[in-house]
Design a protein around this motif. Sequence first.
Motif, mmCIF file in Angstrom:
data_model
loop_
_atom_site.group_PDB
_atom_site.id
_atom_site.type_symbol
_atom_site.label_atom_id
_atom_site.label_comp_id
_atom_site.label_asym_id
_atom_site.label_seq_id
_atom_site.Cartn_x
_atom_site.Cartn_y
_atom_site.Cartn_z
ATOM 1 N N VAL A 120 0.833 -1.218 0.000
ATOM 2 C CA VAL A 120 0.000 0.000 0.000
ATOM 3 C C VAL A 120 0.858 1.256 0.000
ATOM 4 O O VAL A 120 0.563 2.224 -0.701
ATOM 5 C CB VAL A 120 -0.947 -0.009 1.227
ATOM 6 N N GLU A 121 1.950 1.234 0.803
ATOM 7 C CA GLU A 121 2.775 2.444 0.887
ATOM 8 C C GLU A 121 3.490 2.766 -0.429
ATOM 9 O O GLU A 121 3.873 3.908 -0.681
ATOM 10 C CB GLU A 121 3.792 2.331 2.041
ATOM 11 N N ASP A 122 3.671 1.752 -1.290
ATOM 12 C CA ASP A 122 4.336 1.983 -2.583
ATOM 13 C C ASP A 122 3.370 2.522 -3.640
ATOM 14 O O ASP A 122 3.785 3.189 -4.598
ATOM 15 C CB ASP A 122 4.917 0.667 -3.135
ATOM 16 N N ILE A 123 2.085 2.194 -3.464
ATOM 17 C CA ILE A 123 1.135 2.491 -4.544
ATOM 18 C C ILE A 123 1.081 3.980 -4.839
ATOM 19 O O ILE A 123 1.175 4.400 -5.995
ATOM 20 C CB ILE A 123 -0.280 1.951 -4.195
ATOM 21 N N LEU A 124 0.949 4.802 -3.771
ATOM 22 C CA LEU A 124 0.748 6.232 -3.987
ATOM 23 C C LEU A 124 1.955 6.862 -4.685
ATOM 24 O O LEU A 124 1.792 7.683 -5.594
ATOM 25 C CB LEU A 124 0.482 6.920 -2.642
ATOM 26 N N VAL A 125 3.162 6.429 -4.287
ATOM 27 C CA VAL A 125 4.385 6.977 -4.896
ATOM 28 C C VAL A 125 4.398 6.662 -6.391
ATOM 29 O O VAL A 125 4.624 7.531 -7.244
ATOM 30 C CB VAL A 125 5.642 6.368 -4.221
ATOM 31 N N ARG A 126 4.162 5.400 -6.717
ATOM 32 C CA ARG A 126 4.206 4.984 -8.132
ATOM 33 C C ARG A 126 3.031 5.575 -8.923
ATOM 34 O O ARG A 126 3.164 5.889 -10.100
ATOM 35 C CB ARG A 126 4.200 3.463 -8.228
ATOM 36 N N LEU A 127 1.901 5.723 -8.228
ATOM 37 C CA LEU A 127 0.728 6.288 -8.885
ATOM 38 C C LEU A 127 0.993 7.740 -9.276
ATOM 39 O O LEU A 127 0.680 8.169 -10.399
ATOM 40 C CB LEU A 127 -0.470 6.199 -7.921
ATOM 41 N N HIS A 128 1.604 8.472 -8.359
ATOM 42 C CA HIS A 128 1.936 9.873 -8.665
ATOM 43 C C HIS A 128 2.902 9.956 -9.839
ATOM 44 O O HIS A 128 2.725 10.775 -10.748
ATOM 45 C CB HIS A 128 2.566 10.550 -7.430
ATOM 46 N N ALA A 129 3.918 9.104 -9.800
ATOM 47 C CA ALA A 129 4.910 9.125 -10.888
ATOM 48 C C ALA A 129 4.241 8.824 -12.232
ATOM 49 O O ALA A 129 4.589 9.411 -13.260
ATOM 50 C CB ALA A 129 6.004 8.089 -10.603
ATOM 51 N N LEU A 130 3.254 7.929 -12.200
ATOM 52 C CA LEU A 130 2.588 7.522 -13.443
ATOM 53 C C LEU A 130 1.713 8.631 -14.002
ATOM 54 O O LEU A 130 1.740 8.917 -15.202
ATOM 55 C CB LEU A 130 1.742 6.267 -13.174
ATOM 56 N N ILE A 131 0.923 9.272 -13.143
ATOM 57 C CA ILE A 131 -0.091 10.186 -13.698
ATOM 58 C C ILE A 131 0.346 11.646 -13.735
ATOM 59 O O ILE A 131 -0.295 12.455 -14.405
ATOM 60 C CB ILE A 131 -1.428 10.072 -12.937
ATOM 61 N N THR A 132 1.446 11.995 -13.034
ATOM 62 C CA THR A 132 1.849 13.411 -12.973
ATOM 63 C C THR A 132 2.011 14.044 -14.355
ATOM 64 O O THR A 132 1.475 15.142 -14.594
ATOM 65 C CB THR A 132 3.137 13.581 -12.135
ATOM 66 N N PRO A 133 2.702 13.405 -15.330
ATOM 67 C CA PRO A 133 2.844 14.054 -16.655
ATOM 68 C C PRO A 133 1.478 14.335 -17.297
ATOM 69 O O PRO A 133 1.294 15.379 -17.937
ATOM 70 C CB PRO A 133 3.620 13.025 -17.485
ATOM 71 N N HIS A 134 0.533 13.448 -17.088
ATOM 72 C CA HIS A 134 -0.787 13.612 -17.721
ATOM 73 C C HIS A 134 -1.606 14.677 -16.995
ATOM 74 O O HIS A 134 -2.315 15.455 -17.633
ATOM 75 C CB HIS A 134 -1.524 12.270 -17.731
ATOM 76 N N VAL A 135 -1.454 14.734 -15.654
ATOM 77 C CA VAL A 135 -2.160 15.765 -14.884
ATOM 78 C C VAL A 135 -1.611 17.143 -15.245
ATOM 79 O O VAL A 135 -2.361 18.117 -15.392
ATOM 80 C CB VAL A 135 -2.045 15.494 -13.370
ATOM 81 N N GLN A 136 -0.276 17.222 -15.417
ATOM 82 C CA GLN A 136 0.336 18.503 -15.811
ATOM 83 C C GLN A 136 -0.188 18.954 -17.178
ATOM 84 O O GLN A 136 -0.479 20.134 -17.399
ATOM 85 C CB GLN A 136 1.869 18.366 -15.843
ATOM 86 N N GLN A 137 -0.287 18.003 -18.093
ATOM 87 C CA GLN A 137 -0.813 18.330 -19.429
ATOM 88 C C GLN A 137 -2.274 18.785 -19.326
ATOM 89 O O GLN A 137 -2.682 19.745 -19.977
ATOM 90 C CB GLN A 137 -0.706 17.111 -20.356
ATOM 91 N N LEU A 138 -3.036 18.105 -18.460
ATOM 92 C CA LEU A 138 -4.452 18.450 -18.263
ATOM 93 C C LEU A 138 -4.557 19.865 -17.686
ATOM 94 O O LEU A 138 -5.431 20.649 -18.086
ATOM 95 C CB LEU A 138 -5.096 17.431 -17.316
ATOM 96 N N ASP A 139 -3.652 20.193 -16.756
ATOM 97 C CA ASP A 139 -3.629 21.521 -16.138
ATOM 98 C C ASP A 139 -3.366 22.590 -17.192
ATOM 99 O O ASP A 139 -4.018 23.639 -17.229
ATOM 100 C CB ASP A 139 -2.538 21.547 -15.059
ATOM 101 N N SER A 140 -2.413 22.293 -18.066
ATOM 102 C CA SER A 140 -2.077 23.238 -19.146
ATOM 103 C C SER A 140 -3.283 23.447 -20.063
ATOM 104 O O SER A 140 -3.601 24.573 -20.450
ATOM 105 C CB SER A 140 -0.887 22.693 -19.942
ATOM 106 N N LEU A 141 -3.975 22.350 -20.385
ATOM 107 C CA LEU A 141 -5.148 22.429 -21.270
ATOM 108 C C LEU A 141 -6.280 23.200 -20.607
ATOM 109 O O LEU A 141 -7.040 23.917 -21.272
ATOM 110 C CB LEU A 141 -5.640 21.017 -21.630
ATOM 111 N N ALA A 142 -6.389 23.053 -19.271
ATOM 112 C CA ALA A 142 -7.476 23.713 -18.546
ATOM 113 C C ALA A 142 -7.329 25.231 -18.560
ATOM 114 O O ALA A 142 -8.318 25.960 -18.422
ATOM 115 C CB ALA A 142 -7.516 23.212 -17.106
ATOM 116 N N GLN A 143 -6.075 25.708 -18.706
ATOM 117 C CA GLN A 143 -5.840 27.162 -18.708
ATOM 118 C C GLN A 143 -6.140 27.776 -20.076
ATOM 119 O O GLN A 143 -6.277 28.989 -20.198
ATOM 120 C CB GLN A 143 -4.371 27.470 -18.334
ATOM 121 N N GLN A 144 -6.223 26.948 -21.109
ATOM 122 C CA GLN A 144 -6.397 27.461 -22.480
ATOM 123 C C GLN A 144 -7.879 27.625 -22.813
ATOM 124 O O GLN A 144 -8.741 27.022 -22.189
ATOM 125 C CB GLN A 144 -5.743 26.505 -23.486
ATOM 126 N N GLU A 145 -8.111 28.449 -23.813
ATOM 127 C CA GLU A 145 -9.483 28.624 -24.274
ATOM 128 C C GLU A 145 -9.957 27.352 -24.972
ATOM 129 O O GLU A 145 -9.174 26.713 -25.679
ATOM 130 C CB GLU A 145 -9.571 29.809 -25.243
#
Length: 942
Positions: free
Chosen positions: A595-620
């Motif tokens: 369980v303690e490993d899941i969150l670390v690996r989960l963050h590493a996996l989705i962070t690039p996609h969340v960052q891209q989503l954040d960038s898209l959310a700021q655009q028209e």
Amino acid sequence: MDPPSNPGDIPVELEFTVENVESALYQLYFDPDMERKNASAQAWQFCWALLGPDKLPEVQFFGASTLHTKISRHWTDLPTDQHESLRMQLLSHILHFSSGPKMVLTRLCVALAAMALNLIPQAWSQPVADMVRAFQPQTPDSEGAESVQEPHVHCLALLELLTVLPEEFQSSRLAQARRAQLREALTGEWAMVCPLLRQLLQSQDSSVQVKERVLRCLSSWVGLDVPLGESHELVQDCFPALSNPELFDTAVETIVNAISQPDCQRYIDALVNLVPLVLGLHDQLKAAAQDGDMETSHGICRIAVAMGETHSRVLLEQVEHWQEYLALVNMILFCTDTPGHYPVRETTSSLTLTFWYTLQDDIMSFEEEKQVVYLQVYRPVYFQLVDVLLHKSHYPSQEEYASWSSDDKEQFRIYRVDISDTLMYVYEMLGAELLSNLYDRLGRQLMDPQQSAVWQDTEALLFGFQSIAETIDVNYSDVIPGLIGLIPRINISNVMLADTVMYTIGSLAEWLADHPVMLGGILPMVLQGLVKPELSVSSVSTLKRICRECRHDLGPYAQDILTVSQDVLVKEIHKSSQCMWLMQALGFLLSALPVEDILVRLHALITPHVQQLDSLAQQEPNPANKQLIIHILGMLSSLFTTLDIRHADDSEGASSPRLPPSPSAQNPVVVVLQQVFTLIQTILSKWLNDSEVVEAVCGVFDKSVRTLLHDFGPMVAQLSEMLGLIYSAFPQSSTLDLARQVRPPHSNIKSLIELLTSTTLNIFQQGNRKKFPTFFVFLHNKILKRKPDVYLSDQLDVKALFYCGILSLKFPETPTVKAASLFFTELLPRCKDVPSLGEVLQRDGKLLTETILQAVGGGSPRSLTEHFSEVLLSLNRHCPALLSQWLKETLQSPGFPSAQVSTEQKHNFSQQLLREQTHKRRVKEIVKDFSLLCRGMQGSGY
């Protein structure tokens, strides 16, 4: 107007103008209403004028078609004393048109056949004998002059008539008893038809045209199940026609039809006598295969397969003829091995595949002693078959394959699936020896550089393994460890071979779960395939299968899998659907980690996609951004579908029980959702009016709620607030469906339900009643089951909700009516405990009853009746006195619910219904019978 005494007489007052004929032809070709084509009584009269020799063929065709429709559909309009006159007129016209036009001749023959079916057997006891007599050469016509047409023209017309007679019987709408009577009468006529057809087929004087009509005529009568015992000599006479190219196709069709009748199995001697004739075609088959004559190969193969497949068990049982049947089986094996690639160079081999299943199934169905004998004879044939099937599954060279059309490639793919299914059946007969055989051959190939250079041979053997491993439990096979050891030796530079390697590994995922020590040698190949776009589907689906089946043993390889997966996702190597599969695979993988490993690996996996989503959310908002947003949200949904730490230990393969997380520890999915919640709100603020984006957002939470269940608790408040905002601003069904997944008890749920209900009721009251009633009613079904105390709220307009349910009952769509019926069957039992529900039932129960009766009486499709019957049963269980009063008040209205039912019938229905408070099936029958009465359909066969 009554028909004239002679249907051939034309009244003077009828004008046959060009305009009238054109109008009639327009009705014939373009009016969809068959009745309007011939409803007039004058049709009996003007059709003869339209058949005049000076008319255009299309006009003559119209006249003949009119006659046929009048005879087949309006026969009772014609007085009995005119039957004979009509018959003579028809025979006369058929003789006149025997030399053409063919389309007019055929319609006239069909008309006479329809007449015969109305008169046989009582008023016309020997139709065939009379027809044969009428078509003898030099038959006087109805005017007394003698026909001077050549005999063979009359012969062709007679054969046309004899051909359409059974066909008209097959296509006519007849009562079951009448159909049985006619079939018996017509089968009795076969004794007259058969010798005539034999004589014409054997005669040296018969033209090719006559012989072709004879063959078609036999095919037509075979459809009546005429006994093979009476027609086998005629069927034998058809075989010489196969050597005539002009007759070949028709002869094949006729022979196949004749020997494919299941009833043939009663005539074993006749069947056994036909087998040598089929075997006699082998030389013609070989020559056709050698010359690339696909049509001839195809036709002869159809005959061999029809004989072998339809009658395999019967012929197997004729032990004294075992060599002949074995020869037939080998002839079919030759057809399976037709040279050339399917479907470009040959189309014959695919015809044989179901035969091999049928034969194997019949052999395996014998008792053990017989089975041993048959296996001794046929196992060698099946080993040959495996070689043939693997050879036929070979891909052509890459250059040739590239030249194939997309349709050819798709047909070849389907053909290989059929071969795969056949190999699976073959395994049932050959067992472990088949896998050993394939393994030995693969080993020899991979050890010999010259052999392994031919990639198609390796691919075919792996394809064979995969076909069997996909559906058969190979866990106990002793060759699988060796196969797993051989696979890394395969050079996967060729795409087709690499694809099959991937699918083969995937088919062994369950075996790998039981033998995790072998994972280390095989996973690198899958990850090697994952980085190649051309192997996208096979590599991703294989990784998903391994992560699902072997997740408890993937700890040592988790980092490698995640690293390669993250890399291919960021580089956008795969299409959107494969990205979703890959995220599901990673969800399975992460679920089994500590369980303690899941969150670390989960963050590493989705962070690039969340960052891209954040960038898209700021655009028209723009279309390109929209697709990317939906894609990223879809990947998160897919990941959360399978990331389930609660069930990660359910598998028997779990190496050691996991320590439960501390009570204060939150589910990793909930942590991530809380972190991205603000970002999702930002996206919604810009895309709130776009149903696809809203649906994608709801999808993320929907998958999470379904997977997490009670673990989702910390998110309920935020999610309820968000759903309320979405639905108030832009109501749509995906929001309602998500609300249905969220589990009570949560105070936030109550206020959300109140908001969703009031918003939807406003939509209904504004007249927009087509919008998502199914989802809305399903939502309230769930609330009634899980949290009925919501209905105690002053904020919930129970009266409007009840009315909304009644409106939903009136929808024609089955899901909506079913949901509304379930809503009422859930609501009615709670009316005693929830005062507001009891009040609305007292006030509007009569309207509910009236609505249901109106629907049952014809207002709704008949298929929905059983859903309405369940509501009536529930009303009778929970408020019988009220229901009795409502039935009395509503049914006393004249013509309600239908003018087809009398006051007495309505009273009987009420009494029967009120007597049944428990038997659901009986209530359904009562309501169904009443519905048929209301629709005037009682006694119509429903």
